[in-house]
Write a protein that holds these residues in place. Structure first.
Motif, short mmCIF file in Angstrom:
data_model
loop_
_atom_site.label_atom_id
_atom_site.label_comp_id
_atom_site.label_asym_id
_atom_site.label_seq_id
_atom_site.Cartn_x
_atom_site.Cartn_y
_atom_site.Cartn_z
N LYS A 142 61.44 23.41 2.15
CA LYS A 142 61.14 24.39 3.23
C LYS A 142 61.82 25.10 3.10
O LYS A 142 63.28 24.91 3.23
N ASP A 143 61.76 26.19 3.94
CA ASP A 143 62.78 27.65 4.42
C ASP A 143 63.79 28.33 3.51
O ASP A 143 65.11 27.83 3.67
N TYR B 219 63.82 18.93 1.98
CA TYR B 219 63.73 19.96 2.49
C TYR B 219 63.54 20.49 1.00
O TYR B 219 63.68 21.87 0.29
N THR C 239 71.12 32.74 3.96
CA THR C 239 71.85 32.43 4.50
C THR C 239 73.21 32.24 3.89
O THR C 239 74.77 32.69 3.74
N ILE D 89 72.70 24.75 7.74
CA ILE D 89 71.26 25.42 8.03
C ILE D 89 70.26 24.50 8.64
O ILE D 89 69.71 24.38 9.61
N LYS E 197 63.34 30.54 1.27
CA LYS E 197 64.42 31.90 1.60
C LYS E 197 65.59 32.43 2.14
O LYS E 197 66.63 32.88 2.63
N LYS E 198 64.99 31.41 3.52
CA LYS E 198 66.04 31.27 4.99
C LYS E 198 67.68 30.70 3.72
O LYS E 198 68.70 31.15 4.90
N ILE E 199 67.33 29.87 3.31
CA ILE E 199 68.56 28.83 3.26
C ILE E 199 69.27 30.09 2.16
O ILE E 199 70.93 30.27 2.13
N SER F 49 68.05 23.15 12.54
CA SER F 49 66.85 23.30 12.43
C SER F 49 65.90 22.56 12.93
O SER F 49 66.48 21.80 13.73
N ASN G 266 59.78 29.76 -5.83
CA ASN G 266 60.61 28.98 -4.87
C ASN G 266 61.99 28.17 -5.21
O ASN G 266 62.11 26.88 -4.73
#
Ligand SMILES: *Cc1c(COP(=O)(O)O)cnc(C)c1O
Length: 434
Positions: free
Chosen positions: A382-383, A360, A390, A430, A385-387, A434, A404
């Motif tokens: 990976k992910d 990640y 959160t 997180i 923006k989501k991380i 997932s 990123n």
């Protein structure tokens, strides 16, 4: 791995262990001297002290004192204020020598960072037809790039021709010292100046200032550093390393407030040289005779001889409040704890990467603690923006850089090992969900 050097025990990924590190932290009480912002009703985990340091609780009083003296004395405050404004900048000499490793004749608090960078380039970038090149790091902070671009243009050169940017090798994130030294040697006959951000703002890499300075001098060039991300973060020995000049801002690790007064270092050998070319103003004139208002500029034979204007007292009052805390804590201890915080964070992030087959996070900050301060930059594979979103929901204030990268700086004076652990826990939850 050498990431836990400096700490007596093997790190552990438990809350108890993080609390144990906090318990034995000699600087732990300093957190109470700062206002911690609230986010979603609770204390934020504030990891952006590399962007804007937090406000000391004493700052308001320091600023209020000056407002009071202004109210009470008017213009007489220049000589009669509790800290007479005419000599105000002198209060910063000693604390700044401790933070930068300079002699008292070599430092002064003045202006803003980019302004100071230009003033120093006026003095230290004196290109000739033969010697006009500048070596700097690729991806320098934009303001520094623009400053260099406009300076070489002013002298009639083109950026592409005059400025040599040294970047990482393909597929890598950090610049190798040997490549910097090789470039200096390759261009030694045309080189005027070597200038680096001592700690790169993006990936947190700390360059070897002593080695770079030595190589620049061997090539017949000056060596200067932008210390925006280094000052108040790592230990500096500017004089001992023979650095020619440096500048910094005070609102990042130095906690002196948005747009706060900045500072410069000029090696004694240049500072005492009154024929050094410069842009001049009346505050650079010796104060004993300044008010004779005579024609013809003579500089004060110290770094103070680069001052232009009378001092911005209100922002300097905030600077003083913060530097008094640095004095109390000691730069050496601050630098040590900053590295320990980031070492612990790097250890925990490695642990996260071991949780899933898919990686990640790629750390783009050097793991070697001699090549970084407290900042850790995470390239999110990976992910991302989501991380990041959160984290924000969980009251973490971090910094997102396109495309990123998440930058975090656990800061010695007010962050805790427990916060580093909480940060890790949020990301871990997180990823495992997932
Ligand atoms: C923060 C920063 C700046 C900002 O410049 P100001 O003149 O203070 O706005 C410039 N250069 C570097 C390397 C920085 O990190």
């Amino acid at each position: 791995m050498e990431q836990h050097t400096g700490l007596p025990l093997q790190f552990k990924n438990t809350l108890e262990y993080a609390k144990y590190l906090d318990e034995k932290d000699h600087l732990k009480s300093f957190r109470d001297q700062f206002y911690i912002p609230l986010l979603h009703g609770k204390d934020a985990i504030y990891f952006t002290g590399n962007s804007l340091g937090l406000q000391p609780k004493t700052t308001q009083d320091y600023v209020l004192n000056e407002l009071e003296d202004w109210a009470n004395y008017g213009v007489e405050g220049h000589l009669n204020a509790r800290n007479p404004w005419m000599y105000y900048h002198e209060m910063f000499t000693e604390p700044l020598t401790k933070i930068t490793g300079a002699l008292p004749t070599e430092v002064v608090a003045m202006n803003q960072l980019t302004v100071n960078l230009h003033l120093l380039l006026v003095s230290f970038y004196r290109p000739s037809k033969q010697r006009y090149k500048i070596i700097c790091e690729a991806k320098a902070f934009p303001s520094d790039q623009y400053a260099l671009e406009s300076q070489v243009n002013l002298h009639g050169f083109k950026y592409e021709d005059a400025v040599i940017e040294i970047g990482p090798e393909p597929g890598e994130h950090n610049v190798k010292l040997k490549n910097i030294l090789a470039a200096i040697d390759t261009h030694k006959d045309e080189l005027a100046l070597v200038i680096f951000g001592a700690v790169n703002y993006y990936n947190g890499q700390l360059y070897d200032m002593e080695a770079i300075t030595k190589a620049a001098h061997a090539a017949g060039a000056y060596a200067g550093f932008d210390l925006a991300h280094a000052v108040g973060n790592i230990e500096l020995k500017l004089h001992e390393w023979d650095v020619d000049f440096a500048c910094w801002c005070s609102y990042k690790y130095l906690n002196s407030g948005p747009g706060g007064v900045a500072g410069v270092y000029i090696h004694e050998q240049h500072a005492q040289n009154t024929s050094m070319p410069r842009l001049a103003g009346w505050w650079g004139y010796p104060d004993e005779t300044r008010f004779e208002m005579k024609k013809g500029f003579t500089p004060t034979p110290t770094a103070e001889g680069w001052q232009l204007s009378n001092a911005p007292i209100l922002s300097m009052a905030a600077h003083k409040a913060s530097l008094d805390i640095f004095d109390e804590a000691g730069m050496q201890h601050i630098a040590k704890k900053g590295k320990d915080l980031s070492s612990y964070l790097l250890y925990l992030l490695n642990d996260i990467n071991s949780l899933s087959p898919e990686k990640y996070i790629e750390i783009i900050t050097p793991s070697n603690e001699n090549e970084r301060g407290c900042q850790v930059s995470m390239l999110m594979l990976k992910d991302g923006k989501k991380i990041f979103e959160t984290l924000k929901k969980e009251s973490v204030i971090a910094d997102w850089r396109e495309p990123n990268v998440i930058r975090v700086a656990p800061v010695a004076l007010y962050n805790r090992f427990e916060e580093v652990f909480r940060f890790y826990e949020i990301i871990r939850s997180i990823i495992t969900a997932s």
